[in-house]
Design an enzyme around this catalytic site. Sequence first.
Site, PDB file in Angstrom:
ATOM      1  N   VAL A  77      19.884  66.977 101.823  1.00 41.69           N
ATOM      2  CA  VAL A  77      18.500  67.539 100.631  1.00 41.69           C
ATOM      3  C   VAL A  77      19.142  68.538  99.756  1.00 41.69           C
ATOM      4  O   VAL A  77      19.129  70.197 100.710  1.00 41.69           O
ATOM      5  CB  VAL A  77      17.181  67.694 101.211  1.00 41.69           C
ATOM      6  CG1 VAL A  77      16.157  68.622 100.479  1.00 41.69           C
ATOM      7  CG2 VAL A  77      16.633  66.424 102.524  1.00 41.69           C
ATOM      8  N   CYS A  78      19.189  69.090  98.600  1.00 41.31           N
ATOM      9  CA  CYS A  78      19.757  70.214  98.040  1.00 41.31           C
ATOM     10  C   CYS A  78      18.444  71.100  98.035  1.00 41.31           C
ATOM     11  O   CYS A  78      17.570  71.276  97.517  1.00 41.31           O
ATOM     12  CB  CYS A  78      19.669  69.673  96.897  1.00 41.31           C
ATOM     13  SG  CYS A  78      20.334  71.128  95.266  1.00 41.31           S
ATOM     14  N   ASN A  79      19.150  72.301  98.228  1.00 33.89           N
ATOM     15  CA  ASN A  79      17.638  73.373  98.157  1.00 33.89           C
ATOM     16  C   ASN A  79      17.445  73.897  97.365  1.00 33.89           C
ATOM     17  O   ASN A  79      15.901  74.630  98.550  1.00 33.89           O
ATOM     18  CB  ASN A  79      19.182  74.444  99.381  1.00 33.89           C
ATOM     19  CG  ASN A  79      17.952  75.705  99.856  1.00 33.89           C
ATOM     20  OD1 ASN A  79      16.870  75.823 100.152  1.00 33.89           O
ATOM     21  ND2 ASN A  79      18.333  76.933  99.705  1.00 33.89           N
TER      22      ASN A  79
END
Length: 128
Positions: A77-79
Amino acid sequence: MNYTILVTGAAYGTQNASTAFLFCKALVETKNILHSVFFYCDGVLNANNMITPATDEFDLIKAWQNLNKKHKVNLYVCNSAALRRGIIENEKILNMNVKKGNLAPSFQITGLLELANSIKICDRIIQF
């Protein structure tokens, strides 16, 4: 073939995520290698543990988690995208006024560097 899947659609409201899941399921069933699924933009909403579908609806978040457990597929998941959409892991709550994070188990917060590494080692990247 070795694949990385990029999911940019939310868990519900569009077909992107559910189509991506069905494609991933087909990949692992046909003995292809699914290295990782990277959730970006609204796709990070697939990692929201607070989403509760109706009892007669397909639970896409649980399906992603089962894919991770059964086939050891990395769910990244992209931060930055996650923070913009209110997806917070428990480790981040110390710096915020939040009692508990809502990142679903089996999902990992990471950056775009992980996507770049996944693309580098895979034969194909497919975006949904």
